[in-house]
Motif scaffolding. Structure first.
Motif, PDB file in Angstrom:
ATOM      1  N   THR A 109       0.840  -1.015   0.017  1.00  0.00           N
ATOM      2  CA  THR A 109      -0.062  -0.271   0.090  1.00  0.00           C
ATOM      3  C   THR A 109       0.929   1.374  -0.302  1.00  0.00           C
ATOM      4  OG1 THR A 109      -1.641  -1.101   1.321  1.00  0.00           O
ATOM      5  CG2 THR A 109      -1.447   1.338   1.417  1.00  0.00           C
ATOM      6  N   VAL A 110       1.634   1.116   0.874  1.00  0.00           N
ATOM      7  CA  VAL A 110       2.990   2.426   1.056  1.00  0.00           C
ATOM      8  C   VAL A 110       3.686   2.919  -0.325  1.00  0.00           C
ATOM      9  CG1 VAL A 110       4.517   3.651   2.475  1.00  0.00           C
ATOM     10  CG2 VAL A 110       2.921   2.664   3.741  1.00  0.00           C
ATOM     11  N   ASN A 111       4.138   1.243  -1.129  1.00  0.00           N
ATOM     12  CA  ASN A 111       4.722   1.694  -1.759  1.00  0.00           C
ATOM     13  C   ASN A 111       4.037   1.871  -3.187  1.00  0.00           C
ATOM     14  OD1 ASN A 111       7.906   0.250  -2.092  1.00  0.00           O
ATOM     15  ND2 ASN A 111       6.779  -0.638  -0.127  1.00  0.00           N
ATOM     16  N   PHE A 112       3.066   1.272  -3.519  1.00  0.00           N
ATOM     17  CA  PHE A 112       2.393   2.010  -4.109  1.00  0.00           C
ATOM     18  C   PHE A 112       1.533   3.625  -4.884  1.00  0.00           C
ATOM     19  CE2 PHE A 112       1.463  -3.001  -5.462  1.00  0.00           C
ATOM     20  CZ  PHE A 112       2.409  -3.096  -6.310  1.00  0.00           C
ATOM     21  N   PHE A 113       1.013   3.776  -3.592  1.00  0.00           N
ATOM     22  CA  PHE A 113       0.153   5.441  -2.678  1.00  0.00           C
ATOM     23  C   PHE A 113       0.730   6.282  -2.089  1.00  0.00           C
ATOM     24  CE2 PHE A 113      -2.521   1.850  -3.243  1.00  0.00           C
ATOM     25  CZ  PHE A 113      -2.749   1.739  -4.742  1.00  0.00           C
ATOM     26  N   PRO A 114       2.584   6.273  -1.478  1.00  0.00           N
ATOM     27  CA  PRO A 114       3.369   7.208  -0.837  1.00  0.00           C
ATOM     28  C   PRO A 114       2.115   9.306  -1.377  1.00  0.00           C
ATOM     29  CG  PRO A 114       4.653   6.449  -3.039  1.00  0.00           C
ATOM     30  CD  PRO A 114       3.582   5.778  -2.899  1.00  0.00           C
ATOM     31  N   ALA A 115       2.745   8.817  -2.867  1.00  0.00           N
ATOM     32  CA  ALA A 115       2.221  10.549  -3.258  1.00  0.00           C
ATOM     33  C   ALA A 115       0.720  10.299  -2.659  1.00  0.00           C
ATOM     34  CB  ALA A 115       1.926  10.812  -4.498  1.00  0.00           C
ATOM     35  N   GLN A 116      -0.333   9.826  -2.814  1.00  0.00           N
ATOM     36  CA  GLN A 116      -1.613   9.976  -2.250  1.00  0.00           C
ATOM     37  C   GLN A 116      -1.673  10.625  -0.929  1.00  0.00           C
ATOM     38  OE1 GLN A 116      -0.455   7.719  -3.857  1.00  0.00           O
ATOM     39  NE2 GLN A 116      -1.885   7.862  -5.858  1.00  0.00           N
ATOM     40  N   LEU A 117      -0.616   9.404  -0.407  1.00  0.00           N
ATOM     41  CA  LEU A 117      -0.142   9.244   1.709  1.00  0.00           C
ATOM     42  C   LEU A 117       0.077  10.550   1.734  1.00  0.00           C
ATOM     43  CD1 LEU A 117       0.391   5.903   2.166  1.00  0.00           C
ATOM     44  CD2 LEU A 117      -1.710   6.720   2.763  1.00  0.00           C
ATOM     45  N   LEU A 118       0.825  11.300   1.301  1.00  0.00           N
ATOM     46  CA  LEU A 118       1.704  12.513   1.399  1.00  0.00           C
ATOM     47  C   LEU A 118       0.270  14.048   1.561  1.00  0.00           C
ATOM     48  CD1 LEU A 118       5.110  12.515   0.338  1.00  0.00           C
ATOM     49  CD2 LEU A 118       4.146  13.013   3.198  1.00  0.00           C
ATOM     50  N   GLU A 119      -0.206  13.636   0.216  1.00  0.00           N
ATOM     51  CA  GLU A 119      -1.072  14.534  -0.136  1.00  0.00           C
ATOM     52  C   GLU A 119      -2.516  14.550   1.341  1.00  0.00           C
ATOM     53  OE1 GLU A 119      -2.930  17.930  -2.055  1.00  0.00           O
ATOM     54  OE2 GLU A 119      -0.944  16.520  -2.698  1.00  0.00           O
ATOM     55  N   LEU A 120      -2.624  13.107   1.650  1.00  0.00           N
ATOM     56  CA  LEU A 120      -3.448  13.768   3.406  1.00  0.00           C
ATOM     57  C   LEU A 120      -3.327  14.830   4.583  1.00  0.00           C
ATOM     58  CD1 LEU A 120      -4.204   9.716   4.230  1.00  0.00           C
ATOM     59  CD2 LEU A 120      -5.839  11.247   3.001  1.00  0.00           C
ATOM     60  N   PHE A 121      -2.133  15.510   3.937  1.00  0.00           N
ATOM     61  CA  PHE A 121      -1.631  15.672   5.568  1.00  0.00           C
ATOM     62  C   PHE A 121      -0.358  17.866   4.128  1.00  0.00           C
ATOM     63  CE2 PHE A 121       0.093  11.777   6.483  1.00  0.00           C
ATOM     64  CZ  PHE A 121      -0.671  11.895   7.651  1.00  0.00           C
ATOM     65  N   THR A 122      -1.589  17.593   3.558  1.00  0.00           N
ATOM     66  CA  THR A 122      -1.567  18.607   2.432  1.00  0.00           C
ATOM     67  C   THR A 122       0.176  18.851   2.153  1.00  0.00           C
ATOM     68  OG1 THR A 122      -3.138  19.782   3.179  1.00  0.00           O
ATOM     69  CG2 THR A 122      -1.147  21.340   2.177  1.00  0.00           C
ATOM     70  N   ALA A 123       0.853  17.848   1.566  1.00  0.00           N
ATOM     71  CA  ALA A 123       2.900  18.277   1.621  1.00  0.00           C
ATOM     72  C   ALA A 123       2.744  19.555   0.516  1.00  0.00           C
ATOM     73  CB  ALA A 123       2.963  16.824   1.223  1.00  0.00           C
ATOM     74  N   SER A 124       4.082  20.423   0.711  1.00  0.00           N
ATOM     75  CA  SER A 124       4.079  20.901  -0.171  1.00  0.00           C
ATOM     76  C   SER A 124       5.474  20.451  -1.345  1.00  0.00           C
ATOM     77  CB  SER A 124       5.633  21.765   0.850  1.00  0.00           C
ATOM     78  OG  SER A 124       6.380  20.941   1.694  1.00  0.00           O
ATOM     79  N   GLU A 125       5.940  21.113  -1.945  1.00  0.00           N
ATOM     80  CA  GLU A 125       5.952  20.050  -2.670  1.00  0.00           C
ATOM     81  C   GLU A 125       8.000  19.991  -2.436  1.00  0.00           C
ATOM     82  OE1 GLU A 125       7.540  18.793  -5.857  1.00  0.00           O
ATOM     83  OE2 GLU A 125       5.548  19.761  -5.957  1.00  0.00           O
ATOM     84  N   ALA A 126       8.482  20.727  -1.281  1.00  0.00           N
ATOM     85  CA  ALA A 126       9.711  20.823  -0.929  1.00  0.00           C
ATOM     86  C   ALA A 126       9.577  19.101   0.221  1.00  0.00           C
ATOM     87  CB  ALA A 126      10.008  21.572   0.598  1.00  0.00           C
ATOM     88  N   MET A 127       8.677  18.666   0.565  1.00  0.00           N
ATOM     89  CA  MET A 127       8.584  17.843   1.438  1.00  0.00           C
ATOM     90  C   MET A 127       8.403  16.755   0.737  1.00  0.00           C
ATOM     91  SD  MET A 127       5.024  16.927   4.576  1.00  0.00           S
ATOM     92  CE  MET A 127       5.812  18.115   5.333  1.00  0.00           C
ATOM     93  N   ARG A 128       7.706  16.487  -0.570  1.00  0.00           N
ATOM     94  CA  ARG A 128       6.781  14.837  -1.545  1.00  0.00           C
ATOM     95  C   ARG A 128       8.524  15.625  -2.182  1.00  0.00           C
ATOM     96  NH1 ARG A 128       1.779  14.821  -3.933  1.00  0.00           N
ATOM     97  NH2 ARG A 128       3.260  14.649  -5.963  1.00  0.00           N
ATOM     98  N   SER A 129       9.490  16.125  -1.900  1.00  0.00           N
ATOM     99  CA  SER A 129      11.092  15.455  -2.832  1.00  0.00           C
ATOM    100  C   SER A 129      11.661  14.865  -2.179  1.00  0.00           C
ATOM    101  CB  SER A 129      11.432  17.270  -3.261  1.00  0.00           C
ATOM    102  OG  SER A 129      12.241  17.659  -1.488  1.00  0.00           O
ATOM    103  N   PHE A 130      11.618  14.645  -1.304  1.00  0.00           N
ATOM    104  CA  PHE A 130      12.450  13.234  -0.517  1.00  0.00           C
ATOM    105  C   PHE A 130      11.244  12.336   0.286  1.00  0.00           C
ATOM    106  CE2 PHE A 130      11.553  16.984   2.765  1.00  0.00           C
ATOM    107  CZ  PHE A 130      11.851  15.836   3.705  1.00  0.00           C
ATOM    108  N   GLY A 131      10.086  13.015   0.349  1.00  0.00           N
ATOM    109  CA  GLY A 131       9.083  12.474   1.381  1.00  0.00           C
ATOM    110  C   GLY A 131       8.297  10.818   0.377  1.00  0.00           C
ATOM    111  N   ILE A 132       7.965  11.272  -0.677  1.00  0.00           N
ATOM    112  CA  ILE A 132       7.733  10.465  -1.311  1.00  0.00           C
ATOM    113  C   ILE A 132       8.703   8.520  -1.747  1.00  0.00           C
ATOM    114  CG2 ILE A 132       7.288   9.041  -3.674  1.00  0.00           C
ATOM    115  CD1 ILE A 132       6.494  11.390  -4.789  1.00  0.00           C
ATOM    116  N   SER A 133      10.115   8.839  -1.572  1.00  0.00           N
ATOM    117  CA  SER A 133      11.601   8.127  -1.924  1.00  0.00           C
ATOM    118  C   SER A 133      11.772   7.794  -0.301  1.00  0.00           C
ATOM    119  CB  SER A 133      12.662   8.076  -2.036  1.00  0.00           C
ATOM    120  OG  SER A 133      12.761   9.562  -1.993  1.00  0.00           O
ATOM    121  N   ALA A 134      11.436   8.406   0.974  1.00  0.00           N
ATOM    122  CA  ALA A 134      11.371   7.718   1.988  1.00  0.00           C
ATOM    123  C   ALA A 134      11.045   7.096   2.665  1.00  0.00           C
ATOM    124  CB  ALA A 134      11.621   9.787   2.770  1.00  0.00           C
ATOM    125  N   MET A 135       9.004   6.922   2.076  1.00  0.00           N
ATOM    126  CA  MET A 135       8.274   6.574   2.292  1.00  0.00           C
ATOM    127  C   MET A 135       8.796   5.092   1.848  1.00  0.00           C
ATOM    128  SD  MET A 135       4.674   8.564   2.007  1.00  0.00           S
ATOM    129  CE  MET A 135       3.805   7.877   3.734  1.00  0.00           C
TER     130      MET A 135
END
Length: 446
Positions: A335-361
């Motif tokens: 679930t986390v590997n297929f939908f990391p961007a969608q999960l981060l979107e729950l927290f209104t992730a900024s572009e800076a957070m998404r830049s490292f957050g997707i691979s980190a998850m």
């Protein structure tokens, strides 16, 4: 009276499903509290999300203490019922309630006393500091209702009734979910309280759960009751409650210390990194602790049959539960590997957070593949009163292996090394758990 107890006679596979689905749902709802709070708070600002993330170790430690008493009472009651000792089971109920009220009040006070010093250690941003204080000054009052409702939940589950406790858990989450937006943003007649509103909604949810839990415990159909007549404090019983629940406390409390350690590393990078890890950890806790709900369904079955001397059913419950837990952990990883961007979107992730957050998850989610088996082995040791072995596994997971891995991999790979430390530590913990299990089998003490 206890010869027809379903934990002694029902098919093990069917029994585990019956016993596990309600606590699984309850744990999912329990850890939805923090995720829901963070999702709504993130819409205020990233600083508000960071404040809730910094508060998370404190609230996690408070939850861990609640689970400590609850699981200790659960294991003790299930064992007494397996041994057909009804009076001792009822006495345990009273001890559990007294401990829940007393320790809950103490932790409430401690949270209020330490929060200024704690938050100042993690941020020089005055806005984040003030938001953290505003959130925790309200949220600390969740502890008494939290401890009491979890204690009662575990008491009732120990009798084999897994359905009823789920409903007062659902009621609390519904209240939290409804009042979060109303109190945060000031909808209708409600004032806009911001981050304090999120904390107030959480406290209200726990308070309702406690009231409903008490009403359920006092019902005539319960197999355990509060003992008042001829009751007296038994120090040995209190010690056993603490001892039997200690592995569960360590498992949950280490999460608090682990987040604190990780934040100490992340503060060198950015507030955004702290906000991200807080958001990710809400997702991880939702997955891992939901699976732990399934494990909690297995625990009283194993404990009951250990108390009854039925080793075949004890081992069968362990094997069946391990297969289910491993399957659910694999599902969580996917679930986390297929939908990391969608999960981060729950927290209104900024572009800076998404830049490292997707691979980190994706990196950190690999750890789920290994922690299911080691947690189930730890729970087996807990059920069979091999508390030392159970605690050793939990210490390995979130302290003995993780902290050195964080330090070394951070030096080698910077921010990515922090994320890599989690699957590395979980892999090592799984190997240690298997070695300890093999040692016990070799000694013929399982």
């Amino acid at each position: 009276m206890q010869t027809n107890n379903k934990m002694a006679v029902a098919p093990v596979g069917k029994l585990i499903w019956q016993m596990s689905i309600p606590p699984l749902i309850s744990m999912f709802l329990q850890y939805s509290y923090n995720l829901i709070d963070s999702a709504f708070v993130a819409r205020l600002s990233e600083n508000a999300l960071t404040a809730v993330s910094l508060s998370f170790p404190i609230t996690t430690l408070m939850n861990a203490t609640s689970i400590w008493i609850g699981v200790g009472v659960n294991v003790l009651i299930a064992g007494y019922l397996g041994e057909k000792k009804q009076d001792e089971a009822n006495t345990t109920v009273t001890h559990g309630l007294l401990l829940a009220f007393g320790i809950g009040a103490l932790l409430n006070l401690l949270a209020l006393l330490i929060m200024k010093l704690y938050f100042r250690a993690f941020t020089n941003n005055e806005e984040i500091y003030q938001l953290s204080l505003a959130y925790m000054s309200v949220c600390s009052f969740m502890q008494i209702p939290n401890m009491v409702h979890i204690a009662i939940q575990k008491m009732i589950q120990a009798t084999g009734n897994m359905i009823a406790p789920m409903w007062f858990q659902i009621a609390g989450v519904v209240v939290n979910f409804v009042f979060d937006p109303l109190l945060i943003f000031g909808i209708g007649v409600f004032p806009a309280m911001g981050i304090r509103g999120a904390a107030g909604a959480t406290v209200a949810g726990y308070l309702l759960s406690m009231i409903l839990a008490f009403a359920l415990l006092l019902g005539k159909k319960q197999k355990v009751r509060i003992k008042i007549k001829e009751f007296h404090i038994q120090k040995r019983m209190i010690a056993r409650i603490f001892a039997l629940g200690l592995p569960s406390f360590i498992m949950n409390a280490l999460s608090s210390f682990m987040v604190t350690f990780v934040n100490l590393f992340l503060v060198a990078y950015s507030d955004t990194a702290i906000a991200f890890f807080g958001a990710y950890f809400k997702v991880q806790q939702l997955i891992v602790m939901t699976v732990n709900g399934l494990i909690q369904g297995c625990l009283p079955i194993m404990r009951f049959n250990y108390g009854a001397g039925n080793r075949d059913r004890l081992h069968s419950a362990f094997r069946y539960g391990t297969a289910l837990v491993s399957g659910m952990m694999i599902l969580g990883t996917l679930t986390v590997n297929f939908f990391p961007a969608q999960l981060l979107e729950l927290f209104t992730a900024s572009e800076a957070m998404r830049s490292f957050g997707i691979s980190a998850m994706r990196i950190m989610a690999a750890s789920y593949l290994f922690c299911g088996l080691s947690t189930m082995i730890s729970t087996y040791f807990q059920a069979t009163e091999k508390v030392g072995s159970s605690i050793a596994i939990q210490l390995c997971r979130q302290l003995l292996f993780l902290v050195p891995a964080l330090w070394c991999l951070n030096k080698l790979f910077q921010l990515n090394g922090i994320w890599l430390a989690f699957p590395v530590a979980e892999t090592a913990t799984m190997l240690i758990a298997l070695i300890i299990m093999a040692w016990h089998r070799h000694k013929n003490i399982l």
